[in-house]
Design a protein around this motif. Structure first.
Motif, PDB file in Angstrom:
ATOM      1  N   ARG A   3     -24.704   0.714  -1.050  1.00 43.91           N
ATOM      2  CA  ARG A   3     -23.278  -0.027  -0.698  1.00 43.91           C
ATOM      3  C   ARG A   3     -22.199   0.027  -1.915  1.00 43.91           C
ATOM      4  NH1 ARG A   3     -25.127  -5.486   2.402  1.00 43.91           N
ATOM      5  NH2 ARG A   3     -25.561  -4.504   4.425  1.00 43.91           N
ATOM      6  N   PRO A   4     -22.723  -0.008  -3.243  1.00 41.56           N
ATOM      7  CA  PRO A   4     -21.816   0.172  -4.362  1.00 41.56           C
ATOM      8  C   PRO A   4     -21.243   1.293  -4.398  1.00 41.56           C
ATOM      9  CG  PRO A   4     -23.969  -0.988  -5.177  1.00 41.56           C
ATOM     10  CD  PRO A   4     -24.197  -0.460  -3.856  1.00 41.56           C
ATOM     11  N   SER A   5     -22.026   2.381  -3.920  1.00 41.68           N
ATOM     12  CA  SER A   5     -21.188   3.758  -4.127  1.00 41.68           C
ATOM     13  C   SER A   5     -20.131   3.922  -3.097  1.00 41.68           C
ATOM     14  CB  SER A   5     -22.230   4.791  -4.140  1.00 41.68           C
ATOM     15  OG  SER A   5     -23.061   4.724  -2.666  1.00 41.68           O
ATOM     16  N   ILE A   6     -20.576   3.323  -1.915  1.00 46.38           N
ATOM     17  CA  ILE A   6     -19.500   3.320  -0.549  1.00 46.38           C
ATOM     18  C   ILE A   6     -18.243   2.554  -1.062  1.00 46.38           C
ATOM     19  CG2 ILE A   6     -19.194   2.636   1.686  1.00 46.38           C
ATOM     20  CD1 ILE A   6     -22.159   2.976   2.255  1.00 46.38           C
ATOM     21  N   ARG A   7     -18.454   1.355  -1.803  1.00 44.25           N
ATOM     22  CA  ARG A   7     -17.328   0.836  -2.286  1.00 44.25           C
ATOM     23  C   ARG A   7     -16.630   1.441  -3.146  1.00 44.25           C
ATOM     24  NH1 ARG A   7     -20.611  -3.864  -1.935  1.00 44.25           N
ATOM     25  NH2 ARG A   7     -21.062  -3.854  -4.239  1.00 44.25           N
ATOM     26  N   THR A   8     -17.243   2.100  -4.220  1.00 41.70           N
ATOM     27  CA  THR A   8     -16.540   2.803  -5.004  1.00 41.70           C
ATOM     28  C   THR A   8     -15.787   4.280  -4.461  1.00 41.70           C
ATOM     29  OG1 THR A   8     -18.389   2.338  -6.583  1.00 41.70           O
ATOM     30  CG2 THR A   8     -16.855   4.188  -7.453  1.00 41.70           C
ATOM     31  N   SER A   9     -16.347   4.641  -3.647  1.00 44.77           N
ATOM     32  CA  SER A   9     -15.771   5.730  -2.901  1.00 44.77           C
ATOM     33  C   SER A   9     -14.446   5.215  -2.196  1.00 44.77           C
ATOM     34  CB  SER A   9     -16.486   6.426  -1.884  1.00 44.77           C
ATOM     35  OG  SER A   9     -16.059   7.632  -1.307  1.00 44.77           O
ATOM     36  N   LEU A  10     -14.673   4.064  -1.464  1.00 46.84           N
ATOM     37  CA  LEU A  10     -13.669   3.655  -0.713  1.00 46.84           C
ATOM     38  C   LEU A  10     -12.135   3.222  -1.623  1.00 46.84           C
ATOM     39  CD1 LEU A  10     -15.038   1.453   2.134  1.00 46.84           C
ATOM     40  CD2 LEU A  10     -14.034   3.704   2.295  1.00 46.84           C
ATOM     41  N   SER A  11     -12.767   2.734  -2.693  1.00 48.38           N
ATOM     42  CA  SER A  11     -11.704   2.408  -3.924  1.00 48.38           C
ATOM     43  C   SER A  11     -10.940   3.548  -4.200  1.00 48.38           C
ATOM     44  CB  SER A  11     -12.455   1.594  -4.923  1.00 48.38           C
ATOM     45  OG  SER A  11     -11.530   1.244  -5.918  1.00 48.38           O
ATOM     46  N   LYS A  12     -11.509   4.507  -4.602  1.00 53.25           N
ATOM     47  CA  LYS A  12     -10.996   5.860  -5.155  1.00 53.25           C
ATOM     48  C   LYS A  12     -10.078   6.222  -4.005  1.00 53.25           C
ATOM     49  CE  LYS A  12     -14.599   7.269  -8.483  1.00 53.25           C
ATOM     50  NZ  LYS A  12     -15.536   8.631  -8.479  1.00 53.25           N
ATOM     51  N   GLU A  13     -10.447   6.297  -2.771  1.00 49.90           N
ATOM     52  CA  GLU A  13      -9.657   6.766  -1.913  1.00 49.90           C
ATOM     53  C   GLU A  13      -8.431   5.903  -1.678  1.00 49.90           C
ATOM     54  OE1 GLU A  13     -11.931   6.981   1.876  1.00 49.90           O
ATOM     55  OE2 GLU A  13     -13.072   8.499   1.179  1.00 49.90           O
ATOM     56  N   ALA A  14      -8.671   4.610  -1.721  1.00 46.32           N
ATOM     57  CA  ALA A  14      -7.424   3.815  -1.734  1.00 46.32           C
ATOM     58  C   ALA A  14      -6.429   3.850  -2.712  1.00 46.32           C
ATOM     59  CB  ALA A  14      -7.908   2.201  -1.646  1.00 46.32           C
ATOM     60  N   VAL A  15      -6.898   4.245  -4.135  1.00 47.82           N
ATOM     61  CA  VAL A  15      -6.136   4.414  -5.094  1.00 47.82           C
ATOM     62  C   VAL A  15      -5.472   5.643  -4.951  1.00 47.82           C
ATOM     63  CG1 VAL A  15      -6.112   5.160  -7.579  1.00 47.82           C
ATOM     64  CG2 VAL A  15      -7.329   3.232  -6.671  1.00 47.82           C
ATOM     65  N   ALA A  16      -5.990   6.825  -4.487  1.00 49.16           N
ATOM     66  CA  ALA A  16      -5.468   8.019  -4.466  1.00 49.16           C
ATOM     67  C   ALA A  16      -4.436   7.886  -3.397  1.00 49.16           C
ATOM     68  CB  ALA A  16      -6.540   9.252  -4.018  1.00 49.16           C
ATOM     69  N   LYS A  17      -4.587   7.121  -2.399  1.00 47.98           N
ATOM     70  CA  LYS A  17      -3.683   6.942  -1.311  1.00 47.98           C
ATOM     71  C   LYS A  17      -2.422   6.206  -1.534  1.00 47.98           C
ATOM     72  CE  LYS A  17      -2.300   7.290   3.348  1.00 47.98           C
ATOM     73  NZ  LYS A  17      -1.816   8.730   3.775  1.00 47.98           N
ATOM     74  N   ARG A  18      -2.613   5.412  -2.129  1.00 47.97           N
ATOM     75  CA  ARG A  18      -1.529   4.330  -3.021  1.00 47.97           C
ATOM     76  C   ARG A  18      -0.602   5.434  -3.815  1.00 47.97           C
ATOM     77  NH1 ARG A  18      -3.715  -0.389  -6.152  1.00 47.97           N
ATOM     78  NH2 ARG A  18      -4.184   1.301  -7.763  1.00 47.97           N
ATOM     79  N   ASP A  19      -1.350   6.204  -4.762  1.00 44.72           N
ATOM     80  CA  ASP A  19      -0.625   7.062  -5.609  1.00 44.72           C
ATOM     81  C   ASP A  19       0.287   8.271  -4.724  1.00 44.72           C
ATOM     82  OD1 ASP A  19      -1.549   6.285  -8.173  1.00 44.72           O
ATOM     83  OD2 ASP A  19      -3.230   7.310  -7.962  1.00 44.72           O
ATOM     84  N   GLU A  20      -0.280   8.710  -3.605  1.00 44.70           N
ATOM     85  CA  GLU A  20       0.359   9.620  -2.781  1.00 44.70           C
ATOM     86  C   GLU A  20       1.662   9.020  -1.846  1.00 44.70           C
ATOM     87  OE1 GLU A  20      -0.640  12.663   1.043  1.00 44.70           O
ATOM     88  OE2 GLU A  20      -2.376  11.772  -0.334  1.00 44.70           O
ATOM     89  N   THR A  21       1.432   7.774  -1.529  1.00 49.28           N
ATOM     90  CA  THR A  21       2.708   7.125  -1.122  1.00 49.28           C
ATOM     91  C   THR A  21       3.464   6.882  -2.114  1.00 49.28           C
ATOM     92  OG1 THR A  21       0.839   5.909   0.448  1.00 49.28           O
ATOM     93  CG2 THR A  21       2.771   4.632   0.248  1.00 49.28           C
ATOM     94  N   LEU A  22       3.188   6.227  -3.232  1.00 47.56           N
ATOM     95  CA  LEU A  22       4.181   6.143  -4.064  1.00 47.56           C
ATOM     96  C   LEU A  22       5.443   7.314  -4.429  1.00 47.56           C
ATOM     97  CD1 LEU A  22       5.961   4.264  -6.075  1.00 47.56           C
ATOM     98  CD2 LEU A  22       4.002   4.659  -7.573  1.00 47.56           C
TER      99      LEU A  22
END
Length: 456
Positions: A3-22
């Protein structure tokens, strides 16, 4: 357990999506891999400052214009005002983190009547200043390599302009090869650059006072009080901190390759200036107390490099060669990081159609995922600037002042526009609170507007 690695992966994806959206909100599509972590964004800003080798390159300006005390107090005064500029740029970089950076902000913050003109001025000043910075850094590196050869030859070797230019071109070409690599490789290199730069600074601050013979140790009055025969000398002594703590905007130019750019970029700017200001003051104090009093000989010794001569007086031939090797390495890394930032600025300006040959320069290499064309374009232009060496010392020295003048023009205009024009400025995660402009910025930017106005 997973689970920790899954949360980390999702967090990275969320950050990447936020950067791309901005970035999309700013009018651009994501074209680079976001491989730069926060420490590596700080790394490019700090390694471009390249504290010790930069001070070595511009010591020739501080010493004749006020001596030892000018080195110390000129640095303190200069660093304070540079930090104020950096704070303003950090706020703007947090609000609109794009590779175009400064010229984008100038357009977004200015009134419709002035936005094209001011954006054009800032874009060209930033591009020219960045290329001049590449040239001045790599020329300084060539001089340092020649100084090492002079030390190793017992000061019998004195490099000619042809030899210096040959070294300079070799350094430029090697930097072009390095900066043509993939984004991930370039990002990982920054951590190495930071470690070498900081360790080198600490070594000099500790070793120099311990190793310097008493005959070269200066009194406190000489090191901290005497100096600046007139006001103009004070102004000239500021060239050293202004050139050294400069080009920190490169953190902005790689913002499209940085993860969580709206936070990482501004903190990289502020922290790199702060660390450089503190360590640089300590280095200048150590030099002021350990340089002896014969400034004329220090400036004109056969070694051909003032700081190398100071090291030679304190450490002897072998000690100086050992330390100077790391100075050259740090300067070399500084040039590599500067070329990286300059190529991204040039790429962004070409993307908006504002440069000749924009259609050629605005290309991302399909293999490396980096703008290889702009890397080699910057190297070519810097190579041409290096030819000024054959016109005399004053001509090649003009590259240093050209980089300072151009970059600070580019820094000043968007900061001025934030306060001078009616705009809808919306600060990002990093902001100056009560010092924010009473206006706010609404970034309605058309990526075709500047291209249309320039006629491309």
């Amino acid at each position: 357990m997973n689970r920790p690695s899954i949360r980390t992966s999702l967090s990275k994806e969320a950050v990447a999506k936020r950067d791309e959206t901005l970035l999309a909100q700013l009018g651009y599509k994501q074209e680079f891999k976001r491989a730069f972590k926060p420490l590596e964004v700080f790394g490019i800003s700090f390694s471009i400052i390249g504290l010790l080798p930069s001070i070595a390159s511009v010591l020739v300006y501080a010493l004749p214009n006020g001596g030892a005390s000018a080195m110390v107090w000129g640095w303190v005064v200069g660093s304070f005002f540079i930090l104020s500029v950096g704070l303003s740029m950090a706020e703007l970089g947090s609000a609109a983190p794009t590779s175009g950076g400064l010229y984008y902000w100038a357009y977004s913050l200015s009134s419709p009547r002035w936005q094209n003109l001011l954006s054009w001025i800032v874009g060209y000043a930033n591009t020219v200043g960045s290329i001049a910075s590449v040239a001045s850094i790599d020329w300084g590196c060539a001089v340092q390599v020649a100084a090492a050869a002079s030390i190793g030859s017992g000061q019998t070797f004195v490099a000619t302009n042809v030899q210096l230019y040959g070294i300079y071109v070799a350094i430029l070409l090697s930097h072009a090869l390095v900066c043509s690599l993939g984004t991930t490789v370039l990002a990982r290199l920054q951590s190495i650059y930071v470690a070498i730069n900081i360790l080198l600074c600490i070594a000099v601050i500790i070793v120099l006072p311990v190793a310097t013979p008493k005959g070269y140790i200066n009194s406190a009055s000489y090191a901290l009080v005497n100096g600046w025969p007139n006001g103009f000398a004070f102004v000239l002594s500021l060239v050293a901190p202004l050139w050294t703590i400069c080009s920190f905007d490169c953190a902005v130019h790689i913002s499209e390759e940085a993860s969580n750019a709206a936070t990482a970029v501004p903190w990289a700017i502020v922290s790199s200036i702060t660390v450089a200001g503190i360590l640089g003051m300590a280095i200048n104090i150590a030099l002021a107390f350990c340089m002896g009093t014969d400034i004329e000989y220090t400036l004109n010794s056969p070694i051909g490099q003032p700081m190398a001569q100071i090291f030679f007086n304190s450490l002897g031939e072998k000690g100086t060669l050992a330390l100077w090797t790391f100075v050259v390495i740090a300067q070399y890394m500084m040039g590599s990081s500067m070329l990286l930032g300059a190529s991204r600025q040039t790429f962004a300006f070409a993307r908006d159609g504002a440069l000749p040959l924009s259609s050629i320069l605005y290309r991302v290499n399909s293999f490396t995922g980096t703008p290889v064309n702009t890397v080699w374009f910057v190297v070519f232009m810097a190579g041409l600037l290096g030819l000024l060496a054959f016109a005399g010392t004053a001509a090649i020295d003009a590259i240093f002042t050209m980089s300072i003048t151009s970059l600070y023009v580019a820094y000043a205009i968007p900061i001025f526009a934030q306060f001078a024009f009616n705009n809808d400025f919306k600060p990002g995660p990093f902001n100056l609170g009560i010092f924010v402009s009473p206006h706010s910025m609404e970034c309605h930017w058309s990526t075709n507007s500047l291209m249309t106005w320039m006629g491309f």
